[in-house]
Design a protein around this motif. Sequence first.
Motif, mmCIF file in Angstrom:
data_model
loop_
_atom_site.group_PDB
_atom_site.id
_atom_site.type_symbol
_atom_site.label_atom_id
_atom_site.label_comp_id
_atom_site.label_asym_id
_atom_site.label_seq_id
_atom_site.Cartn_x
_atom_site.Cartn_y
_atom_site.Cartn_z
ATOM 1 N N ARG A 1 9.808 4.946 -1.025
ATOM 2 C CA ARG A 1 10.629 4.290 -1.742
ATOM 3 C C ARG A 1 10.824 2.871 -1.344
ATOM 4 O O ARG A 1 10.993 2.629 -0.078
ATOM 5 C CB ARG A 1 12.001 4.970 -1.568
ATOM 6 C CG ARG A 1 12.193 6.426 -2.199
ATOM 7 C CD ARG A 1 13.222 6.969 -2.517
ATOM 8 N NE ARG A 1 14.248 6.089 -3.441
ATOM 9 C CZ ARG A 1 15.221 6.588 -3.774
ATOM 10 N NH1 ARG A 1 15.864 7.814 -3.347
ATOM 11 N NH2 ARG A 1 16.042 5.657 -4.683
ATOM 12 N N ALA A 2 11.012 2.146 -2.398
ATOM 13 C CA ALA A 2 11.139 0.545 -2.151
ATOM 14 C C ALA A 2 12.511 0.487 -1.361
ATOM 15 O O ALA A 2 12.553 -0.441 -0.577
ATOM 16 C CB ALA A 2 11.280 -0.278 -3.395
ATOM 17 N N HIS A 3 13.590 1.132 -1.587
ATOM 18 C CA HIS A 3 14.883 1.133 -0.775
ATOM 19 C C HIS A 3 14.815 1.482 0.578
ATOM 20 O O HIS A 3 15.335 0.644 1.508
ATOM 21 C CB HIS A 3 15.974 2.164 -1.421
ATOM 22 C CG HIS A 3 16.626 1.785 -2.659
ATOM 23 N ND1 HIS A 3 17.406 0.804 -2.658
ATOM 24 C CD2 HIS A 3 16.665 2.329 -3.995
ATOM 25 C CE1 HIS A 3 17.794 0.526 -3.988
ATOM 26 N NE2 HIS A 3 17.616 1.690 -4.487
ATOM 27 N N THR A 4 13.746 2.484 1.124
ATOM 28 C CA THR A 4 13.468 2.705 2.479
ATOM 29 C C THR A 4 12.745 1.364 3.193
ATOM 30 O O THR A 4 13.223 1.002 4.190
ATOM 31 C CB THR A 4 12.463 4.073 2.461
ATOM 32 O OG1 THR A 4 13.060 4.932 1.688
ATOM 33 C CG2 THR A 4 12.217 4.327 3.941
ATOM 34 N N LEU A 5 11.769 0.873 2.362
ATOM 35 C CA LEU A 5 11.181 -0.312 3.090
ATOM 36 C C LEU A 5 12.043 -1.639 3.098
ATOM 37 O O LEU A 5 11.950 -2.254 4.227
ATOM 38 C CB LEU A 5 9.872 -0.825 1.915
ATOM 39 C CG LEU A 5 8.768 0.210 1.787
ATOM 40 C CD1 LEU A 5 7.854 0.139 0.818
ATOM 41 C CD2 LEU A 5 8.160 0.217 3.200
ATOM 42 N N GLY B 1 0.813 -1.046 -0.008
ATOM 43 C CA GLY B 1 -0.066 0.178 0.011
ATOM 44 C C GLY B 1 0.878 1.275 0.170
ATOM 45 O O GLY B 1 0.398 2.280 -0.612
ATOM 46 N N ALA B 2 1.976 1.204 0.606
ATOM 47 C CA ALA B 2 2.679 2.518 0.858
ATOM 48 C C ALA B 2 3.824 2.751 -0.619
ATOM 49 O O ALA B 2 3.523 3.689 -1.123
ATOM 50 C CB ALA B 2 3.870 2.164 1.942
ATOM 51 N N VAL B 3 3.939 1.643 -1.104
ATOM 52 C CA VAL B 3 5.031 1.582 -2.182
ATOM 53 C C VAL B 3 4.071 2.145 -3.657
ATOM 54 O O VAL B 3 4.602 2.494 -4.671
ATOM 55 C CB VAL B 3 6.058 0.423 -2.613
ATOM 56 C CG1 VAL B 3 5.085 -0.447 -3.110
ATOM 57 C CG2 VAL B 3 7.126 0.817 -3.223
#
Length: 396
Positions: free
Chosen positions: A359-363, A351-353
């Motif tokens: 960012r996928a990097h942050t996740l 849901g966030a991405v």
Amino acid sequence: MTVALHRATADDLPAMATTDGRAFGIDYSEQDLTDLRLILDPDRFVLARDGGGGEVVGVAGSFPFEITPPGGVPITAEGVTWVSVAATHRRRGILRSMMGELHSGYAGAGTPLAVLAASEGGIYGRFGYGVATASRDVEIDRARAVLRADVPDPAGVRFADTEEVRERVPAIHRRWCAVQPGALSRPPRWWEFALLDRPHQRRGGTSRFHLLHADGYVGYRLDSGVCRVVDFFAVTEEARLALWRVLLRMDLVRTITTEAVADDDPLRWLLTDARAVRTTGVADGVWARVLDTPAVLAARRYAVEVDVVLQVDDPDGYAGGRFRVRGGPDGAECAPTEAAADLCLDVPALGAVAFGGTRAHTLARAGRLSADAPEVLGRFDAACAADREPYAGTHF
Ligand SMILES: CC(=O)SCCNC(=O)CCNC(=O)[C@H](O)C(C)(C)COP(=O)(O)OP(=O)(O)OC[C@H]1O[C@@H](n2cnc3c(N)ncnc32)[C@H](O)[C@@H]1OP(=O)(O)O
């Protein structure tokens, strides 16, 4: 003590309002209930009734919306709202059972997404929601906010009355939604409700003043030297600049405050002193709960070409599975696959991405998303980025 769930009917509104009012500290008047009937569909609400006395001890429901994914086709979403459980009946699973009832109803009706604005950050992750958009409080020191000499003056802004806003502004808002990731649609009755502009909606300020441009709109209130912008949307950069120019020319206004612009609004870059615009608060905005992964991931566009297999973990079953996403700037498709996964993530992370705000990097750094290879993660991260910060623009 047993508690049973029921669909609400129009007659239940007073009891729903009592439960909601006790939880949120609101005294609903008869007039408020009449106004609420404009926007509230009782059959979108579930009630929990105490088996002993039959009184309402829990409420949850939704408003129908569409939400714009980056570059894509608006996604039908139910906007979960009015969630409350009586203080006498908390922590016995009533919220959990109401959320289960709502989600299975949405999934059964083919609605691919649920969204909400959370009262507390610790409640909704367990139900599959992730933060999709941010909300920012901005304060502008008007005396210091001087536009650079080379910034044009597009003009074209005038005051409008409520009747003209009702006629013209919903169409401008629809055009704005089409270009703004994360934007929530407003059905005609939403406008009817907002434009009632009852005194309690004003929080001590004036009634709403309306600034109209062919491609944009600002609604604001004045309050002792403060201009509180409650609504701001512009389809074109020219309209945005023209509206800002009028706001910055408001003599007798010391400060302009707003939650109604995204943090990437270009205003700072138009000023001689960027510090005239201060972000005074940042919070989560809209949370998104994916119920149909292929529908959501195929609705958006991707900044670069991507071809990736995602493993989505959803303990409630709606969005889980393995899906191949193929897409780029012109379109995308997503379908279940048996192929090996390149990336694994949980449903709140999806849901966030999905709206480009996280960012996928942050996740990945938070352990919410994992990738087989760094280059796959890099590609997915670049593909999911949006050209604008996702921003909803409508509170519910
Ligand atoms: C979209 C919106 O409308 S947001 C508004 C939400 N409502 C409010 O904030 C109003 C005041 N609060 C309430 O009415 C209630 O406390 C509610 C609705 C938040 C929770 O209702 P309850 O019936 O007590 O929740 P329930 O017993 O079903 O709890 C389900 C789970 O959520 C957890 N939970 C419930 N409330 C909270 C909370 N405020 N913070 C963190 N976790 C919570 C429970 O611990 C439980 O956890 P589990 O996964 O370990 O089982």
